[in-house]
Design a protein around this motif. Structure first.
Motif, PDB file in Angstrom:
ATOM      1  N   TRP A 259       0.376  -1.032   0.255  1.00 43.41           N
ATOM      2  CA  TRP A 259      -0.141  -0.249  -0.314  1.00 43.41           C
ATOM      3  C   TRP A 259       0.326   1.042  -0.292  1.00 43.41           C
ATOM      4  N   ALA A 260       0.736   2.321  -1.462  1.00 46.25           N
ATOM      5  CA  ALA A 260       1.340   3.424  -0.892  1.00 46.25           C
ATOM      6  C   ALA A 260       0.785   4.599  -0.987  1.00 46.25           C
ATOM      7  N   GLY A 261       1.100   5.469  -0.875  1.00 48.21           N
ATOM      8  CA  GLY A 261       0.648   7.031  -0.932  1.00 48.21           C
ATOM      9  C   GLY A 261       1.274   8.023  -0.710  1.00 48.21           C
ATOM     10  N   THR A 262       0.848   8.897  -0.903  1.00 43.45           N
ATOM     11  CA  THR A 262       1.345  10.592  -1.233  1.00 43.45           C
ATOM     12  C   THR A 262       1.101  11.594  -0.222  1.00 43.45           C
ATOM     13  N   VAL A 263       1.633  12.218   0.723  1.00 42.37           N
ATOM     14  CA  VAL A 263       1.252  12.758   1.811  1.00 42.37           C
ATOM     15  C   VAL A 263       0.754  14.220   1.518  1.00 42.37           C
ATOM     16  N   GLN A 264       0.142  14.414  -0.059  1.00 38.83           N
ATOM     17  CA  GLN A 264      -0.889  14.921  -0.569  1.00 38.83           C
ATOM     18  C   GLN A 264      -2.083  14.618   0.090  1.00 38.83           C
ATOM     19  N   ASP A 265      -2.118  13.616  -0.120  1.00 41.44           N
ATOM     20  CA  ASP A 265      -3.793  13.177   0.056  1.00 41.44           C
ATOM     21  C   ASP A 265      -4.045  12.992   1.779  1.00 41.44           C
ATOM     22  N   ALA A 266      -5.222  13.158   2.376  1.00 41.33           N
ATOM     23  CA  ALA A 266      -5.715  13.339   3.517  1.00 41.33           C
ATOM     24  C   ALA A 266      -5.399  12.064   4.064  1.00 41.33           C
ATOM     25  N   GLU A 267      -5.455  10.838   3.246  1.00 39.95           N
ATOM     26  CA  GLU A 267      -5.669   9.298   3.698  1.00 39.95           C
ATOM     27  C   GLU A 267      -4.092   8.970   4.441  1.00 39.95           C
ATOM     28  N   ALA A 268      -2.974   9.463   2.984  1.00 35.65           N
ATOM     29  CA  ALA A 268      -1.588   8.737   3.942  1.00 35.65           C
ATOM     30  C   ALA A 268      -1.033  10.543   4.809  1.00 35.65           C
ATOM     31  N   TYR A 269      -1.975  11.649   4.121  1.00 38.44           N
ATOM     32  CA  TYR A 269      -1.363  12.467   5.795  1.00 38.44           C
ATOM     33  C   TYR A 269      -1.282  11.825   7.023  1.00 38.44           C
ATOM     34  N   GLN A 270      -2.637  11.373   7.643  1.00 46.62           N
ATOM     35  CA  GLN A 270      -3.279  11.313   8.656  1.00 46.62           C
ATOM     36  C   GLN A 270      -2.382  10.058   9.128  1.00 46.62           C
ATOM     37  N   ILE A 271      -2.044   9.318   7.972  1.00 43.36           N
ATOM     38  CA  ILE A 271      -1.084   7.208   8.712  1.00 43.36           C
ATOM     39  C   ILE A 271       0.223   7.967   9.083  1.00 43.36           C
ATOM     40  N   SER A 272       0.710   9.503   8.175  1.00 42.99           N
ATOM     41  CA  SER A 272       2.313   9.695   8.029  1.00 42.99           C
ATOM     42  C   SER A 272       2.230  10.467   9.679  1.00 42.99           C
ATOM     43  N   SER A 273       1.580  10.982   9.857  1.00 46.03           N
ATOM     44  CA  SER A 273       1.239  11.273  11.396  1.00 46.03           C
ATOM     45  C   SER A 273       0.224  10.379  12.470  1.00 46.03           C
ATOM     46  N   ALA A 274      -0.341   9.368  11.816  1.00 53.17           N
ATOM     47  CA  ALA A 274      -0.052   8.097  12.929  1.00 53.17           C
ATOM     48  C   ALA A 274       0.994   7.093  13.563  1.00 53.17           C
ATOM     49  N   LEU A 275       2.045   7.519  12.246  1.00 54.52           N
ATOM     50  CA  LEU A 275       3.262   6.244  12.576  1.00 54.52           C
ATOM     51  C   LEU A 275       3.931   6.860  12.428  1.00 54.52           C
ATOM     52  N   ASN A 276       4.307   8.480  13.182  1.00 55.66           N
ATOM     53  CA  ASN A 276       5.266   9.417  13.677  1.00 55.66           C
ATOM     54  C   ASN A 276       6.326   9.190  12.823  1.00 55.66           C
ATOM     55  N   VAL A 277       6.188   9.568  11.215  1.00 49.48           N
ATOM     56  CA  VAL A 277       6.777   9.381  10.214  1.00 49.48           C
ATOM     57  C   VAL A 277       7.861  11.181  10.645  1.00 49.48           C
ATOM     58  N   THR A 278       9.094  10.862  10.613  1.00 49.78           N
ATOM     59  CA  THR A 278      10.067  11.790  10.805  1.00 49.78           C
ATOM     60  C   THR A 278      11.189  12.574   9.430  1.00 49.78           C
ATOM     61  N   ARG A 279      11.469  11.479   8.144  1.00 48.55           N
ATOM     62  CA  ARG A 279      11.916  11.150   7.035  1.00 48.55           C
ATOM     63  C   ARG A 279      11.676  11.118   6.335  1.00 48.55           C
ATOM     64  N   PHE A 280      10.859  11.397   5.265  1.00 52.46           N
ATOM     65  CA  PHE A 280      10.816  10.708   3.570  1.00 52.46           C
ATOM     66  C   PHE A 280      11.422  10.407   2.664  1.00 52.46           C
ATOM     67  N   PRO A 281      11.921   9.352   1.879  1.00 50.30           N
ATOM     68  CA  PRO A 281      10.707   8.740   1.300  1.00 50.30           C
ATOM     69  C   PRO A 281      10.958   7.359   2.910  1.00 50.30           C
ATOM     70  N   TYR A 282       9.599   6.596   3.228  1.00 54.16           N
ATOM     71  CA  TYR A 282       9.632   6.161   4.615  1.00 54.16           C
ATOM     72  C   TYR A 282       8.391   4.931   4.073  1.00 54.16           C
ATOM     73  N   ALA A 283       9.483   3.663   4.321  1.00 55.72           N
ATOM     74  CA  ALA A 283       8.914   2.366   4.266  1.00 55.72           C
ATOM     75  C   ALA A 283       8.941   1.437   5.717  1.00 55.72           C
ATOM     76  N   CYS A 284       7.473   1.492   6.020  1.00 55.85           N
ATOM     77  CA  CYS A 284       7.189   0.188   6.884  1.00 55.85           C
ATOM     78  C   CYS A 284       6.600  -1.486   6.568  1.00 55.85           C
ATOM     79  N   LEU A 285       7.191  -2.292   7.998  1.00 57.05           N
ATOM     80  CA  LEU A 285       5.987  -3.413   7.250  1.00 57.05           C
ATOM     81  C   LEU A 285       5.670  -3.887   8.377  1.00 57.05           C
ATOM     82  N   ILE A 286       4.596  -4.598   8.613  1.00 56.25           N
ATOM     83  CA  ILE A 286       3.596  -4.439   9.612  1.00 56.25           C
ATOM     84  C   ILE A 286       2.831  -5.023   9.670  1.00 56.25           C
TER      85      ILE A 286
END
Length: 524
Positions: A259-286
């Motif tokens: 699943w991928a997204g750009t932080v220009q969209d509301a959903e990806a921006y909300q996910i980046s805030s919830a995952l505490n993303v500090t640097r981009f590009p960002y990849a996370c395995l859940i």
């Protein structure tokens, strides 16, 4: 649910509705649902959120405060606040992080009904002065940046040095999660010149991918991109679109949902805030981590910022997958056993229901056969009883009618009529009747001849009453042979008027007794 020992009747109606709603959303049994609902005071929304966030064991301060007994009034200085005595979510996450696992939240985008839509034409007319001012100010700053290109770069480096949090493009049209994912895939393919399906992006929202990974025990690889960062394009071309990484993601045995997204969209921006993303590009395995809790989804591998080679990112992801592979295999085997047990139980219940249906069908057919047999026997008994009653009534009527037939006139009666009658047995009977006697008296004489000829003593000794409700019908008719003429008993008139002073008659049966029995059997 079938094995649960919880008595739902002890719950109130609202609590039972809350339990049913929680079970329909999470597909869990009552034994798992009730403890979490009790902790949240049967708040379905809060319980579902904690279930998918893997925070089943989180203690709700308000609930504990409601359950706790009132504190004693003595030594009030030592009383501490409830929030200081109960660990909050940040403390719990820190504890999970110290154990090597950081819980991954389940982010649910707002429904389409709550997504903001563009303003209509009248509102655009009202906001036109503000829009023009904004455009002019933007053009001026763009001209300054074109003349002095050092200023934008310096400002961007200073700003990126302070924080790496993305900025959301508020001018981007908000869409539903599925449409947002489709738009990202289309823009990704157009910008980097790849064909559709080069990378198997999930076609739904983050919450949908999160639920599928949790249900099917798969790995959810989340990739967040920010067009504002200079490392985004090299990361996509050199890492994401590298043949080794594409083959690694597409390998079915790896069980990866991308699943991928750009932080220009509301959903990806909300996910980046919830995952505490500090640097981009960002990849996370859940992935699902049963060691934390039975419902926890944790981040097991992360990558922030640029990556030197695709092999480095693949190695990091493979190491995390090997670490949790045995645990996932154990959970899969448990689920397979549970599914096999459930399937076996369903087959047994289905077989039992089929056997029960067959037994019911046999019992129904047996009951119908018994009822049909009883009906036939009842009809036969009723028919026999009716025939016996008719025979009794007929015998009583014949005795009664034989008593009422006048005696034969003597030789001194000059106007008597003389009749010669051939009986069905072939016997010829000659008898005189009164001139005014009705023709019915002649029929009665023929019908009761065996009684009159037998000189039954019961007739003279005891008078037989007329049977009540009996309508006698003669089963024969009197016919004159030459010329043939039928004398019907239903027509009125005396014997002399109908036949004359003498006559030669033959008795013809209308319905034979054998024919009557056959007709009754055919009707039955």
């Amino acid at each position: 649910m079938a094995d649960s020992t919880v008595d739902l009747t002890s719950l109130t109606e609202s609590q039972q509705i809350a339990v049913q709603q929680f079970i329909s959303v999470t597909d869990q049994d009552i034994d798992t649902a009730l403890p979490l609902l009790r902790k949240t005071q049967y708040n379905v929304q809060l319980a579902v959120s904690r279930f998918f966030d893997g925070e089943v064991d989180v203690v709700d301060p308000a609930t504990e405060a409601a359950r706790a007994p009132p504190p004693p009034a003595v030594n009030a200085r030592r009383a501490e606040t409830l929030m200081d005595g109960i660990p909050n979510r940040t403390q719990l996450r820190g504890a999970n992080a110290s154990n090597g696992h950081e819980l991954a939240p389940r982010i649910v985008s707002p429904p389409e009904s709550q997504i903001s839509r563009p303003l209509g034409f009248p509102f655009n007319i009202l906001l036109l002065p503000f829009n023009l001012t904004y455009v002019i100010f933007q053009r001026v700053l763009g001209a300054v940046g074109y003349l002095f290109p050092v200023i934008p770069r310096l400002l961007s480096r200073l700003w990126s040095g302070r924080t790496s949090q993305p900025s959301r493009d508020t001018g981007r049209r908000p869409l539903s999660p599925r449409d947002t994912a489709a738009r990202f895939a289309r823009e990704f393919e157009e910008e980097y010149g790849v064909t559709h399906g080069t990378l198997p992006f999930h076609e739904g929202g983050y919450a949908n991918a999160f639920d599928i990974a949790k249900r099917d025990l798969k790995y959810l690889l989340v990739v967040l991109l920010s067009p504002e960062h200079d490392d985004t394009a090299p990361f996509v071309r050199d890492i994401l679109l590298a043949p080794d990484f594409v083959q690694f993601v597409k390998e079915p045995s790896n069980n990866i949902i991308l699943w991928a997204g750009t932080v220009q969209d509301a959903e990806a921006y909300q996910i980046s805030s919830a995952l505490n993303v500090t640097r981009f590009p960002y990849a996370c395995l859940i992935v699902h981590t049963p060691s934390v809790s039975s419902t926890a989804m944790s981040k097991v591998a992360t990558s922030s910022g640029p990556v030197a080679a695709p092999g480095d990112l693949i190695a990091k992801l493979e190491a995390a997958m090997r670490e949790h592979g045995q645990e996932l295999d154990r959970v899969r085997s448990q689920r397979q056993e549970q599914e096999a047990t459930r399937s076996l139980r369903q087959e047994q219940e289905s077989a039992y229901e089929r056997s029960l249906a067959q037994d019911r069908e046999k019992a129904r057919r047996r009951k119908e056969e018994v009822e049909a047999q009883e009906k036939v026997e009842r009809e036969e008994w009723e028919r026999a009883e009716r025939k016996a009653n008719e025979a009794r009534m007929l015998a009583q009527w014949r005795r009664w009618r034989a008593q009422s037939i006048p005696a034969e006139p003597g030789a001194d009666v000059k106007d008597a009529v003389r009749m010669s009658i051939r009986m069905p047995s072939g016997e010829r009977v000659i008898r005189k009747f009164r001139a005014d006697a009705e023709l019915e008296e002649l029929y009665a004489f023929v019908d009761c001849y065996d009684i009159l000829n037998g000189e039954d003593e019961s007739i003279s000794e005891k008078e037989t009453p007329e049977p009540e409700g009996y309508d006698h019908q003669y089963k024969f008719r009197l016919v004159s042979p030459m010329p043939r003429e039928v004398y019907d008993s239903e027509k009125s008139g005396s014997i002399r008027e109908r036949i004359g002073r003498s006559g030669n008659l033959i008795v013809e049966r209308i319905v034979a007794e054998d024919d009557t029995d056959e007709e009754e059997e055919a009707e039955a």
